[in-house]
Write an enzyme that holds these catalytic residues in place. Sequence first.
Site, short mmCIF file in Angstrom:
data_model
loop_
_atom_site.label_atom_id
_atom_site.label_comp_id
_atom_site.label_asym_id
_atom_site.label_seq_id
_atom_site.Cartn_x
_atom_site.Cartn_y
_atom_site.Cartn_z
N LYS A 1 0.81 -1.23 0.00
CA LYS A 1 0.00 0.00 0.00
C LYS A 1 0.84 1.28 0.00
O LYS A 1 0.44 2.27 -0.61
CB LYS A 1 -0.94 0.01 1.21
N ASP B 1 -10.56 2.79 2.01
CA ASP B 1 -10.78 2.30 3.38
C ASP B 1 -11.59 3.31 4.22
O ASP B 1 -12.45 2.91 5.01
CB ASP B 1 -9.44 2.03 4.09
P1 NAP Z 1 -0.45 -2.10 11.29
O1 NAP Z 1 -0.20 -0.93 10.41
O2 NAP Z 1 0.59 -3.15 11.43
O3 NAP Z 1 -0.76 -1.52 12.77
C1 NAP Z 1 -0.96 -2.41 13.84
C2 NAP Z 1 -1.45 -1.64 15.07
O4 NAP Z 1 -1.76 -2.61 16.09
C3 NAP Z 1 -0.41 -0.69 15.65
O5 NAP Z 1 -1.08 0.42 16.22
C4 NAP Z 1 0.23 -1.56 16.75
O6 NAP Z 1 0.78 -0.82 17.81
C5 NAP Z 1 -0.99 -2.29 17.25
N1 NAP Z 1 -0.63 -3.54 17.93
C6 NAP Z 1 -0.11 -4.66 17.36
N2 NAP Z 1 0.10 -5.59 18.31
C7 NAP Z 1 -0.29 -5.05 19.50
C8 NAP Z 1 -0.32 -5.54 20.84
N3 NAP Z 1 0.08 -6.78 21.15
N4 NAP Z 1 -0.81 -4.71 21.79
C9 NAP Z 1 -1.25 -3.45 21.49
N5 NAP Z 1 -1.24 -2.95 20.22
C10 NAP Z 1 -0.76 -3.74 19.25
O7 NAP Z 1 -1.78 -2.87 10.88
P2 NAP Z 1 -3.05 -2.25 10.11
O8 NAP Z 1 -2.89 -2.42 8.67
O9 NAP Z 1 -3.29 -0.89 10.65
O10 NAP Z 1 -4.22 -3.26 10.56
C11 NAP Z 1 -4.75 -3.24 11.86
C12 NAP Z 1 -5.98 -4.16 11.93
O11 NAP Z 1 -7.04 -3.62 11.12
C13 NAP Z 1 -5.74 -5.58 11.43
O12 NAP Z 1 -6.43 -6.46 12.28
C14 NAP Z 1 -6.37 -5.59 10.06
O13 NAP Z 1 -6.81 -6.86 9.66
C15 NAP Z 1 -7.55 -4.65 10.28
N6 NAP Z 1 -8.07 -4.03 9.06
C16 NAP Z 1 -9.37 -4.24 8.72
C17 NAP Z 1 -9.91 -3.63 7.60
C18 NAP Z 1 -11.35 -3.85 7.25
O14 NAP Z 1 -11.74 -3.52 6.12
N7 NAP Z 1 -12.17 -4.37 8.14
C19 NAP Z 1 -9.10 -2.80 6.80
C20 NAP Z 1 -7.76 -2.60 7.17
C21 NAP Z 1 -7.26 -3.23 8.30
P3 NAP Z 1 2.30 -0.32 17.77
O15 NAP Z 1 2.33 0.94 16.96
O16 NAP Z 1 2.64 -0.10 19.20
O17 NAP Z 1 3.12 -1.43 17.14
#
Ligand code: NAP
Length: 302
Positions: free
Chosen positions: A78, A114
């Site tokens: 992305k 999104d």
């Molecule tokens: P990302 O960029 O990797 O960000 C992950 C986030 O989760 C960061 O804020 C990270 O915190 C936090 N995190 C990870 N492990 C953690 C833990 N053990 N404790 C507390 N915080 C934690 O991922 P993303 O792309 O934003 O995706 C996030 C979620 O949204 C995923 O589950 C994804 O499947 C979902 N999503 C859904 C849709 C939909 O259409 N429904 C669309 C996009 C994404 P740190 O900054 O501290 O590492």
Amino acid sequence: MPTSDSAVLINGHTQLVGLFGWPVEHSISPPMHNAAFRALGLPWCYLPFAVRPDAIATALAGARALGLRGLNATVPHKQALLSLVDELTPAARAIRAVNTILFESGRTLGDNTDAQGFVRALHDEGMDPRGAHALVLGAGGAARAVCYALAESGASIAVLNRTPERARSLVAELALQVRASRLSAGPLDAAAVSAGPSPDLVVNATNVGMWPQVNASPWPDDAPFPPHALAYDLIYNPCETRLMATARAAGARAANGLRMLVHQGAASFALWTGIEPPIEIMLGACEHALRGDEHATLHDRG
Ligand code: NAP
């Protein structure tokens, strides 16, 4: 119910669209889009493409050369696509991620659907984010799209993240891009989730609670869940997360992220085809793929 993918109309007029990701096997976007093409009788086909991170520029050039009409992009492409497309929409520029590409007149437009998908999903839950106060848990890519959507809608937002510096930089950047009534940032702990006005909306934009870690929750154990809030969990596998269960137990409403996924896909579909797709058919195809029954194999599951 969705039929077999072999029922996708493939002939000399077939238009191709697809998904670039690495890995891509988990995606439920192919069954979702192909179900909509079938339902509308369109000779279009949506394919998953496993594109290695170092091959994204070549893959994009290849897709253009093959005459694809459009693409979706997921992890890890992305951000890389931002500098590879000819033009960006304001949403893609602000969110700093491209999840949709349109090939038109020899040019590539990079969009991000999104944020739109998130707002439409909130509307499905009867929530208008205008003037609402939202707690956004997480500060990664998904949180950026959610915050952009909420800020554009005039919501006030507190971004709370395990790594608070990331929340602070997201908020600082957002403040330069969009009007928002109030923005704040902090750590993801009991004191921070309980501080300030009672939220109307709590969004989980972290990975916490996603299959297979289904017993984990981003909501701190020692904080009560606000009973008048809507808990919107971006996770949709499992379909009922621990955060959602906590919210319901406190008397709050809760929804998973499947409708956001469907609405972001529907916005891409409309950009490529000029046609609004049948949302409920797409949703049914996703649920079908997630259940893993009939034609969905292990690799189709989200
Ligand atoms: P990302 O960029 O990797 O960000 C992950 C986030 O989760 C960061 O804020 C990270 O915190 C936090 N995190 C990870 N492990 C953690 C833990 N053990 N404790 C507390 N915080 C934690 O991922 P993303 O792309 O934003 O995706 C996030 C979620 O949204 C995923 O589950 C994804 O499947 C979902 N999503 C859904 C849709 C939909 O259409 N429904 C669309 C996009 C994404 P740190 O900054 O501290 O590492």
